[in-house]
Scaffold this active site. Structure first.
Site, PDB file in Angstrom:
ATOM      1  N   SER A 254      -3.073  -0.184  -6.007  1.00 32.75           N
ATOM      2  CA  SER A 254      -1.737  -0.770  -6.159  1.00 32.75           C
ATOM      3  C   SER A 254      -1.557  -1.809  -5.072  1.00 32.75           C
ATOM      4  O   SER A 254      -2.307  -1.854  -4.098  1.00 32.75           O
ATOM      5  CB  SER A 254      -0.679   0.316  -5.999  1.00 32.75           C
ATOM      6  OG  SER A 254      -0.707   0.784  -4.666  1.00 32.75           O
ATOM      7  N   LYS A 255      -0.547  -2.629  -5.258  1.00 31.88           N
ATOM      8  CA  LYS A 255      -0.272  -3.680  -4.273  1.00 31.88           C
ATOM      9  C   LYS A 255      -0.070  -3.035  -2.898  1.00 31.88           C
ATOM     10  O   LYS A 255      -0.574  -3.512  -1.893  1.00 31.88           O
ATOM     11  CB  LYS A 255       0.970  -4.452  -4.740  1.00 31.88           C
ATOM     12  CG  LYS A 255       1.509  -5.441  -3.736  1.00 31.88           C
ATOM     13  CD  LYS A 255       0.938  -6.842  -3.958  1.00 31.88           C
ATOM     14  CE  LYS A 255       1.478  -7.848  -2.971  1.00 31.88           C
ATOM     15  NZ  LYS A 255       0.607  -8.061  -1.810  1.00 31.88           N
ATOM     16  N   ARG A 256       0.677  -1.934  -2.895  1.00 31.58           N
ATOM     17  CA  ARG A 256       1.015  -1.331  -1.604  1.00 31.58           C
ATOM     18  C   ARG A 256      -0.223  -0.794  -0.869  1.00 31.58           C
ATOM     19  O   ARG A 256      -0.446  -1.117   0.280  1.00 31.58           O
ATOM     20  CB  ARG A 256       2.067  -0.231  -1.778  1.00 31.58           C
ATOM     21  CG  ARG A 256       2.663   0.118  -0.449  1.00 31.58           C
ATOM     22  CD  ARG A 256       4.007   0.836  -0.450  1.00 31.58           C
ATOM     23  NE  ARG A 256       4.584   1.115  -1.742  1.00 31.58           N
ATOM     24  CZ  ARG A 256       4.749   2.349  -2.221  1.00 31.58           C
ATOM     25  NH1 ARG A 256       4.332   3.392  -1.534  1.00 31.58           N
ATOM     26  NH2 ARG A 256       5.330   2.524  -3.386  1.00 31.58           N
TER      27      ARG A 256
END
Ligand code: GLU
Length: 484
Positions: A254-256
């Site tokens: 994920s981006k995070r």
């Protein structure tokens, strides 16, 4: 083969999206088929204005050319609503879909009212629809009245229990499901726009897509799609669901969690950092696909020749920046110094003022083996200007008591070198160290330090040839004066 890449313009193109596009594109190119770009923009709440432009630019940068797409016709779902309306009308008319007026609160109330231990989260389906406000439970008059009044409504697919459906995924093999477990999915939202499911199926049919190739996260939608194809009397395309791309610490990339690991997730970030598109594609191709041979480094054409879906495995694959950097280095070596220099001219001029292109080509030739990324060229400062200081640790280690004297002697000898070639420069150096009865290293290291300011780099004599007599003599002189 007619394949499509169908991103939603809800953000910039993600590396995972680029892999999906790549696999589709490779199959189209190797089969003489068609690669289609379809923009799935029916979710207006998550629409990002410049996302489509980013997707198009990123595909172009990567070299994945589109045969049919927004440039060639109506390939944005927002431009195709008449088709979805026609499909809805048919589904309603033939009793395969129905209208439902329930508000989100009413659906919530149904959930808490009908929840049991074995079914804690009841869905809107064959077992609950009779408790709800829809065209199957309300009389025709009531339905007409509500529609006249402008009550918001959705259209749902009517999924009847008791059947088993089988479909064969190219990557995962047979997948079976029971219609009992499929809810009456929403086909049209209360804003009048189709849902992803409806628009996706209608378009794949209308665009005569032969193979649907997409990420694993869409696997759970397949039962809904298959039932829709059946309700519409259309053939289901063949399907392949690609493995998830995982973060190095596990879990979906994920981006995070990518940010935490320093992994850029957007294609534009790789573009801006100066990665070779062919290296990124090579790396992404191997995230899920295992070639038959040991070969790892592939050009895009090589991938077109070798790629096949039956060597794509189902299990998730970890993203590894070091591995990508390695591929990038391999692909840099596949490019000519001319090309590398050209791609960096703008950055070079920004950093060093007026840099001559021929000079940049020579620099790229000199550093070819040592670059991991084309933009490294700009970082080799000493190739474009004299060092302003000399690496302290290097000086401590390499600049001895006799260095100034030896370097000075070498400098003077260089004035008399006939031909400015690596051989002559080396011969001259060995003559000087021979006369002083010291090893060649006693001069090589201080000379490198003096001309470059650092203690590592390309072959010294090649570097001196590149710099030229004037610059070398001047830099040696300066170092002798400064370091003593
Ligand atoms: N619009 C979906 C996405 O954003 C497409 C999924 C599919 O390929 O069916 O990925």
């Amino acid at each position: 083969m007619r394949v499509r890449f169908a991103p939603s313009p809800t953000g910039y193109l993600h590396v995972g999206g680029l892999r999906t596009a790549l696999y589709n594109w490779l199959l189209a190119r190797q089969s003489g088929g068609t690669f289609i770009l379809r923009i799935e923009d029916t979710d207006r709440t998550r629409f990002v204005a410049d996302a489509e432009e980013d997707i198009v630019d990123s595909l172009e940068w990567a070299g994945l050319d589109v045969d049919e797409g927004p440039e060639t016709g109506s390939y944005r779902q927002s431009e195709r609503t008449a088709l979805y309306d026609a499909a809805l009308a048919r589904l309603l008319e033939e009793g395969n879909a129905y209208i439902a007026f329930d508000t989100p609160e009413e659906i919530e109330q149904m959930r808490s009212r009908l929840a049991t231990d074995t079914n804690p989260n009841p869905r809107y389906d064959w077992s609950t629809r009779s408790h709800m406000k829809n065209s199957l439970t309300l009389g025709t008059d009531e339905v007409a009245l509500r529609r006249e009044r402008g009550d918001p409504f959705v259209v749902r697919l009517r999924v009847e229990p008791g059947a088993e459906v089988l479909f064969t995924d190219i990557v995962r093999g047979d997948v079976r499901f029971r219609t009992d477990d499929v809810d009456d999915q929403v086909l049209m939202k209360s804003d009048g726009l189709p849902t992803y499911h409806l628009a996706n199926v209608v378009d794949d049919h209308d665009m005569r897509i032969s193979h649907v190739i997409r990420g694993e996260e869409w696997l759970s939608s397949v039962p809904k799609h298959v039932l829709l194809y059946q309700a519409l009397g259309w053939e289901t395309p063949r399907m392949a669901h690609l493995p998830l791309i995982l973060s190095p610490t596990g879990g979906k990339l994920s981006k995070r969690n990518a940010d935490k690991q320093g992994i850029p997730v957007f294609v534009r970030e790789y573009r801006e950092a100066g990665y070779e598109p062919s290296a990124l594609l090579n790396y992404l191709a191997l995230l899920g696909w295992h070639p038959e041979s040991e070969q790892e480094v592939f050009s895009l054409e090589g991938l077109v020749d070798t790629f096949s879906l039956d060597r794509v495995g189902p299990s998730g694959v970890q993203f590894d920046m070091d591995k990508l950097a390695w591929f990038n280095g391999q692909h840099i070596r596949m490019r000519s110094p001319e090309e590398i220099a050209k791609s960096q001219m703008e950055a070079l001029k920004k950093a060093y003022g007026d840099v001559d292109e021929e000079r940049a080509v020579q620099a790229a030739r000199l550093m070819h083996e040592r670059m991991a990324i084309a933009s490294d060229l700009v970082g080799f400062e000493y190739l474009f200007k004299a060092p302003s200081d000399w690496d302290e640790a290097g000086v401590r280690k390499r600049w001895k008591d006799d260095s100034a004297r030896l370097v000075q002697t070498y400098r003077d000898a260089l004035m008399d070198v006939q031909e400015w070639t690596a051989e002559q420069l080396e011969e001259t150096l060995r003559r000087v160290t021979g006369q002083h009865d010291v090893g060649a290293g006693r001069l090589i290291h201080p000379v490198r330090l003096a001309v470059s300011g650092v203690s590592h780099g390309p072959g010294l004599f090649d570097l001196l040839v590149y710099l030229g007599r004037d610059a070398v003599c001047e830099r040696l002189e300066r170092a002798v004066n400064a370091l003593g």
